[in-house]
Design a protein around this motif. Structure first.
Motif, PDB file in Angstrom:
ATOM      1  N   GLY A 142       1.945   4.406  -8.210  1.00  8.40           N
ATOM      2  CA  GLY A 142       2.104   5.021  -9.525  1.00  8.40           C
ATOM      3  C   GLY A 142       2.891   6.322  -9.443  1.00  8.40           C
ATOM      4  N   ASP A 143       2.347   7.379 -10.052  1.00 12.06           N
ATOM      5  CA  ASP A 143       3.041   8.669 -10.041  1.00 12.06           C
ATOM      6  C   ASP A 143       2.631   9.530  -8.847  1.00 12.06           C
ATOM      7  N   ALA A 144       1.914   8.929  -7.891  1.00  7.16           N
ATOM      8  CA  ALA A 144       1.378   9.701  -6.768  1.00  7.16           C
ATOM      9  C   ALA A 144       2.257   9.611  -5.522  1.00  7.16           C
ATOM     10  N   MET A 165      -3.935   8.319  -0.247  1.00  7.22           N
ATOM     11  CA  MET A 165      -4.482   8.957  -1.445  1.00  7.22           C
ATOM     12  C   MET A 165      -5.916   9.417  -1.214  1.00  7.22           C
ATOM     13  N   ALA A 201      -6.299  11.812  -7.801  1.00  6.74           N
ATOM     14  CA  ALA A 201      -6.654  11.379  -9.158  1.00  6.74           C
ATOM     15  C   ALA A 201      -6.546   9.861  -9.290  1.00  6.74           C
ATOM     16  N   ARG A 202      -5.595   9.280  -8.582  1.00  5.49           N
ATOM     17  CA  ARG A 202      -5.365   7.835  -8.695  1.00  5.49           C
ATOM     18  C   ARG A 202      -6.301   7.024  -7.784  1.00  5.49           C
ATOM     19  N   VAL A 221      -2.923   3.599  -0.334  1.00  4.85           N
ATOM     20  CA  VAL A 221      -4.242   3.885  -0.893  1.00  4.85           C
ATOM     21  C   VAL A 221      -5.046   4.739   0.090  1.00  4.85           C
ATOM     22  N   LYS A 241      -2.139  14.227  -7.382  1.00  6.20           N
ATOM     23  CA  LYS A 241      -1.932  12.970  -8.108  1.00  6.20           C
ATOM     24  C   LYS A 241      -2.548  11.796  -7.355  1.00  6.20           C
ATOM     25  N   GLY A 242      -2.445  11.829  -6.026  1.00  9.97           N
ATOM     26  CA  GLY A 242      -3.046  10.769  -5.227  1.00  9.97           C
ATOM     27  C   GLY A 242      -4.562  10.754  -5.343  1.00  9.97           C
ATOM     28  N   SER A 265      -9.278   4.516  -8.750  1.00  8.30           N
ATOM     29  CA  SER A 265      -8.962   3.265  -9.441  1.00  8.30           C
ATOM     30  C   SER A 265      -8.562   2.157  -8.473  1.00  8.30           C
TER      31      SER A 265
END
Length: 364
Positions: free
Chosen positions: A305-307, A286, A342-343, A283, A339-340, A346
Motif C-alpha cells: 500500500g502506501d507503506a 511492517m 499502521a498497515r 509484511v 505507515k507500515g 490488517s
C-alpha cells in the motif's frame, strides 16, 4: 466441520515456506469451536511442522531431522497412508497443500486449494519441468470446489493463464509470524540495507547489488542477505562487475527472532523482485518497524500500500535512487515506519484464518 490439511507440502522438503502458511492457518482455525482441524501427514519431512506440532493437531510421525529421506520415497507412502486414513476418519473439507496429480479427497468431502503465485509461468527459463507444473496446477483447479489466491494480482494471473471458473476464485491475503524481538535492533557496526529470502533470478538480487554499487553506498553501508543459501558465482560476478567489495555484501542466517532484529536495525528492506505472488517479507518488515523499498510490480503495491517507497526493478537507477533517498532522509524513514506499523494489523494470520473459515462455511 472437520478440515484436513493433506501431506503434500510437508513431504516436499525440510525447508518450505508454504508449510508455514498452512501451519499458521491450521493453528488459528483450531480456535473456532465448530472446526476440527488436522494436518494429516503420515511421514513429516517439514522441519517447521515438526517444530510446531504442539500448536497444530497432527497425524503423523516426525522424521523431519532425518536428512537423507528423499521426497520420492516419502511421498507415495504418505499418499497410500493418507488415502487409507480418510476412509475411517472422514473429513468434510480437504485443503490440499500442493498440486498433486491425483485427487486426495474422498467423494463425500469438498476440496480447497491455494494458489500462491504463477512464477513458473512468468519465468519458464528459470524453472524446469514447467509443463508438468502447469498440468498439476490445472488438475488442482479442475477438482477444487474453491480456489484461494493470495492476492488480487495472483487471481488475475490464474484467470489469464488457466482455465477456471472465476466464481470459484477467492482472495485471502497472507500474514506474518514475526514479532519485534525483545533484544532490540541488531548493530553490525555499519548501517545496512536488508534483503530477505532466496536469491532466484526473478528476485533480482544481482540488480540490487548493481544499484548498491551504482550509488557507491558500499562506502557507508553494508548489504545484508538474510537467507540460508550461500552466495553463488552470479552473486560474486555481480559484485565484481559493479565494483562492490565482496566484504560489503554479507550473508547471514538465523531464526525468526534474529530476523526480527535485522529488520529493526536496517536502513530499509529492499525488495526489488521482478514478480511476487504475495511478498511476506514486506509484511514482516511492517511488523518489525523497518522501512520498505519495493518493486512496483505484480502483487507488491497491493501488499505494501502506501507503506513503501517504490522503484522500477528493471531500472538500476530507480533502485539506487530509492536507497539513497531513504539513507539520506531520517524523515522519510520515520514516515515509512509509521505507515507500515499502521498497515501491519490488517495483514495478519488471524484475519487470514477468519476469511478462510468463511470460505469453508460457505462451501458446506
Amino acid at each position: 466441520m472437520q478440515v484436513f490439511f493433506d501431506y503434500q507440502t510437508f513431504t516436499t522438503t525440510q525447508y518450505n515456506g508454504i508449510s508455514r502458511y498452512f501451519v499458521e492457518l491450521a493453528a488459528r482455525l483450531s480456535v473456532y469451536p465448530d472446526v476440527k482441524v488436522k494436518v494429516v501427514s503420515p511421514i513429516i519431512r517439514s522441519l517447521f511442522l515438526g517444530e510446531q506440532r504442539s500448536r497444530v493437531p497432527t497425524v503423523g510421525i516426525d522424521l523431519s531431522h532425518v536428512k537423507r529421506l528423499p521426497a520420492k520415497v516419502v511421498r507415495p507412502i504418505d499418499a497410500v497412508l493418507f488415502n487409507s486414513y480418510v476412509k475411517f476418519d472422514v473429513p468434510d473439507i480437504v485443503h490440499e497443500t500442493a498440486y498433486g496429480r491425483k485427487k486426495t479427497v474422498p467423494k463425500s468431502a469438498r476440496m480447497v486449494t491455494t494458489i500462491h503465485d504463477t512464477i513458473p509461468d512468468r519465468f519458464p527459463n528459470i524453472f524446469v519441468n514447467n509443463k508438468k507444473h502447469r498440468a498439476a496446477i490445472q488438475n488442482a483447479l479442475n477438482r477444487a470446489d474453491r480456489v484461494i489466491c493470495v492476492s488480487q494480482s495472483t487471481r488475475r494471473d490464474v484467470q489469464e493463464l488457466y482455465e477456471v471458473d472465476p466464481s470459484r476464485l477467492s482472495v485471502v491475503m497472507l500474514g506474518s509470524s514475526l514479532a519485534p524481538s525483545p533484544d532490540g535492533p541488531l548493530d553490525i557496526g555499519m548501517p545496512y540495507f536488508l534483503h530477505v529470502g532466496a536469491r532466484y533470478e526473478y528476485k533480482n538480487f544481482t540488480g540490487l547489488i548493481k544499484a548498491f554499487g551504482d550509488a557507491r553506498l558500499f562506502r557507508t553501508h553494508k548489504l545484508v542477505s538474510f537467507t540460508r543459501l550461500p552466495f553463488e558465482a552470479m552473486d560474486f560476478n555481480a559484485m565484481d562487475s559493479a565494483g562492490v567489495p565482496r566484504e560489503s555484501v554479507v550473508r547471514v542466517g538465523g531464526d525468526d527472532r534474529m530476523l526480527a532484529r535485522y529488520y529493526a536495525g536496517a536502513e530499509a528492506l529492499v525488495f526489488p523482485s521482478l514478480y511476487e505472488g504475495f511478498g511476506i517479507p514486506l509484511v514482516e518488515a511492517m511488523h518489525c518497524g523497518c522501512p520498505i523499498i519495493s518493486s512496483n510490480t505484480s502483487s507488491l503495491p497491493e501488499v505494501a500500500g502506501d507503506a513503501a517507497l517504490y522503484c522500477d526493478p528493471r531500472d538500476i537507477r530507480s533502485i539506487s535512487e530509492a536507497m539513497v533517498q531513504v539513507a539520506s532522509s531520517p524523515a522519510m524513514k520515520s514516515l515509512l515506519i509509521a505507515k507500515g506499523q499502521a498497515r501491519a494489523p490488517s495483514l495478519s494470520w488471524a484475519r487470514c484464518a477468519a476469511e478462510t473459515y468463511a470460505i469453508y462455511k460457505d462451501l458446506l
